[in-house]
Design a protein around this motif. Structure first.
Motif, PDB file in Angstrom:
ATOM      1  N   ARG A 142     -22.587   3.025  35.423  1.00 17.13           N
ATOM      2  CA  ARG A 142     -23.255   3.876  34.856  1.00 17.13           C
ATOM      3  C   ARG A 142     -22.486   4.827  33.847  1.00 17.13           C
ATOM      4  O   ARG A 142     -22.797   5.087  32.693  1.00 17.13           O
ATOM      5  N   MET A 143     -21.233   5.130  34.078  1.00 23.28           N
ATOM      6  CA  MET A 143     -20.362   5.864  33.602  1.00 23.28           C
ATOM      7  C   MET A 143     -19.732   5.132  32.151  1.00 23.28           C
ATOM      8  O   MET A 143     -19.565   6.139  31.387  1.00 23.28           O
ATOM      9  N   ILE A 144     -19.445   4.162  32.397  1.00 23.98           N
ATOM     10  CA  ILE A 144     -18.684   3.466  31.083  1.00 23.98           C
ATOM     11  C   ILE A 144     -19.949   3.506  29.830  1.00 23.98           C
ATOM     12  O   ILE A 144     -19.429   3.896  28.833  1.00 23.98           O
ATOM     13  N   ARG A 167     -25.681  -3.061  28.306  1.00 21.33           N
ATOM     14  CA  ARG A 167     -26.116  -4.359  28.808  1.00 21.33           C
ATOM     15  C   ARG A 167     -24.891  -5.086  29.177  1.00 21.33           C
ATOM     16  O   ARG A 167     -25.100  -5.818  30.329  1.00 21.33           O
ATOM     17  N   ASN A 168     -23.976  -5.118  28.667  1.00 23.44           N
ATOM     18  CA  ASN A 168     -23.038  -5.829  28.814  1.00 23.44           C
ATOM     19  C   ASN A 168     -22.116  -5.408  30.175  1.00 23.44           C
ATOM     20  O   ASN A 168     -21.797  -6.263  30.758  1.00 23.44           O
ATOM     21  N   VAL A 169     -21.972  -3.994  30.101  1.00 28.08           N
ATOM     22  CA  VAL A 169     -21.309  -3.690  31.381  1.00 28.08           C
ATOM     23  C   VAL A 169     -22.241  -3.824  32.593  1.00 28.08           C
ATOM     24  O   VAL A 169     -21.562  -4.210  33.575  1.00 28.08           O
ATOM     25  N   GLU A 170     -23.503  -3.645  32.317  1.00 31.90           N
ATOM     26  CA  GLU A 170     -24.433  -3.973  33.902  1.00 31.90           C
ATOM     27  C   GLU A 170     -24.267  -5.402  34.331  1.00 31.90           C
ATOM     28  O   GLU A 170     -24.398  -5.648  35.201  1.00 31.90           O
ATOM     29  N   GLU A 171     -24.126  -6.131  33.222  1.00 31.81           N
ATOM     30  CA  GLU A 171     -24.044  -7.728  33.492  1.00 31.81           C
ATOM     31  C   GLU A 171     -22.766  -7.986  34.007  1.00 31.81           C
ATOM     32  O   GLU A 171     -22.813  -8.754  35.223  1.00 31.81           O
ATOM     33  N   LEU A 172     -21.497  -7.326  33.824  1.00 30.40           N
ATOM     34  CA  LEU A 172     -20.344  -7.577  34.163  1.00 30.40           C
ATOM     35  C   LEU A 172     -20.113  -6.801  35.742  1.00 30.40           C
ATOM     36  O   LEU A 172     -19.381  -7.512  36.582  1.00 30.40           O
ATOM     37  N   LEU A 173     -20.557  -5.764  35.947  1.00 30.72           N
ATOM     38  CA  LEU A 173     -20.458  -4.842  37.382  1.00 30.72           C
ATOM     39  C   LEU A 173     -21.653  -5.106  38.072  1.00 30.72           C
ATOM     40  O   LEU A 173     -22.437  -4.239  38.864  1.00 30.72           O
ATOM     41  N   GLN A 174     -22.316  -6.197  38.291  1.00 36.68           N
ATOM     42  CA  GLN A 174     -23.091  -6.366  39.325  1.00 36.68           C
ATOM     43  C   GLN A 174     -22.894  -6.621  40.668  1.00 36.68           C
ATOM     44  O   GLN A 174     -21.886  -7.011  41.009  1.00 36.68           O
TER      45      GLN A 174
END
Length: 291
Positions: A123-125, A284-291
């Motif tokens: 959430r924060m990034i 979108r990219n960060v959420e994909e990486l930190l699943q």
């Protein structure tokens, strides 16, 4: 930011978009046209100046000053574009650094009990990019960045610093709690520091306009250059001097308007950077990486 096909020539020629300089300059162009028509009428019909009049030789001045004004406008537009491009580079770095930070955290936080920490960074990034976008636009930023977290009291003004501080604090807590080693802390520190570096670079672009004296001189130069054009060129063009002078003014003033628009790339003009879209891509990219 406008999306277009650079290979479609006719669409550029016959299309007038919302931010087109022609629309903005219509009142001034009309005034210049009336002024040129009055000068042409006085010289041709009222004063009936002969071809031997010294006023005819004012075109020599325009020839000499044309080179000077072209150099000034080239420098002006290049300087403005450099600011626009540097802003784009900074946000490109923010995209890459956000991805790198998310990748490293995804690898370092593998255990199931780390899910809460991963959710925090998920959430924060992206929040940092969104808050920086609003900060550069001088927009109001809610203190409630998500449903379950209030990050600062109402008196805290610099929201990007607040978000960066929260990220740094959570990374430090992971180190103190033994979830990260000292080497891993050093590796993450570079990515976290880059957030503030990018923010500072963007603020430098936004808060440092072109010096007033330089910008004012160019506007005055264009104005007086165009105002003196009808006097000399009436002898060669007659009443055709009206559309010629209006067109010359349109070209010179448009270059100055374009430079004014792109020198602050973080606003809401048609040619400003698509910061909202870039922020959404980061999310979108960060959420994909930190699943």
């Amino acid at each position: 930011m406008l999306s277009y096909n650079p290979k479609e020539w006719f669409s550029f020629i016959f299309r007038f978009h919302k931010g087109d300089t022609f629309r903005k300059l219509i009142p001034l162009m009309a005034g210049i046209g009336v002024y040129s028509a009055v000068v042409a009428f006085l010289e041709i019909e009222y004063w009936q100046l002969a071809d031997t009049s010294h006023i005819k030789n004012t075109t020599v001045m325009h020839t000499m000053l044309g080179f000077v004004i072209s150099l000034l406008l080239v420098f002006r537009t290049n300087t403005a574009y450099d600011r626009w491009w540097e802003g784009r580079r900074m946000w490109g770095s923010l995209v890459n650094n956000s991805r790198n930070l998310a990748i490293k955290l995804a690898v370092m936080l593998k255990d199931k009990e780390d899910k809460e920490d991963k959710d925090f960074f998920k959430r924060m990034i992206p929040t940092y990019a969104s808050v920086l976008n609003l900060h550069l636009k001088n927009a109001d930023i809610s203190h409630e960045l998500f449903d379950d977290a209030t990050l600062s009291p109402a008196h805290y003004n610099h929201k990007p610093n607040m978000v960066a501080k929260a990220i740094t604090g959570r990374v430090n807590d992971l180190y103190i709690g033994g979830k990260l080693t000292g080497d891993q802390l050093i590796i993450l520190n570079a990515e976290v520091l880059s957030l503030t570096d990018i923010c500072g670079a963007c603020e430098r672009i936004k808060n440092t306009p072109i010096p007033y004296s330089y910008s004012a001189f160019i506007k005055k130069f264009i104005f007086f250059y165009v105002m003196t054009l009808p006097f000399g060129y009436v002898f060669q063009l007659g009443y055709f001097v009206v559309p010629v002078v209006v067109f010359i003014f349109y070209v010179l003033a448009s270059l100055e308007l374009i430079a004014e628009e792109i020198e602050d790339p973080f606003g809401t003009d048609a040619n400003d950077l698509p910061l909202e879209k870039i922020s959404e891509n980061i999310k979108r990219n960060v959420e994909e990486l930190l699943q």
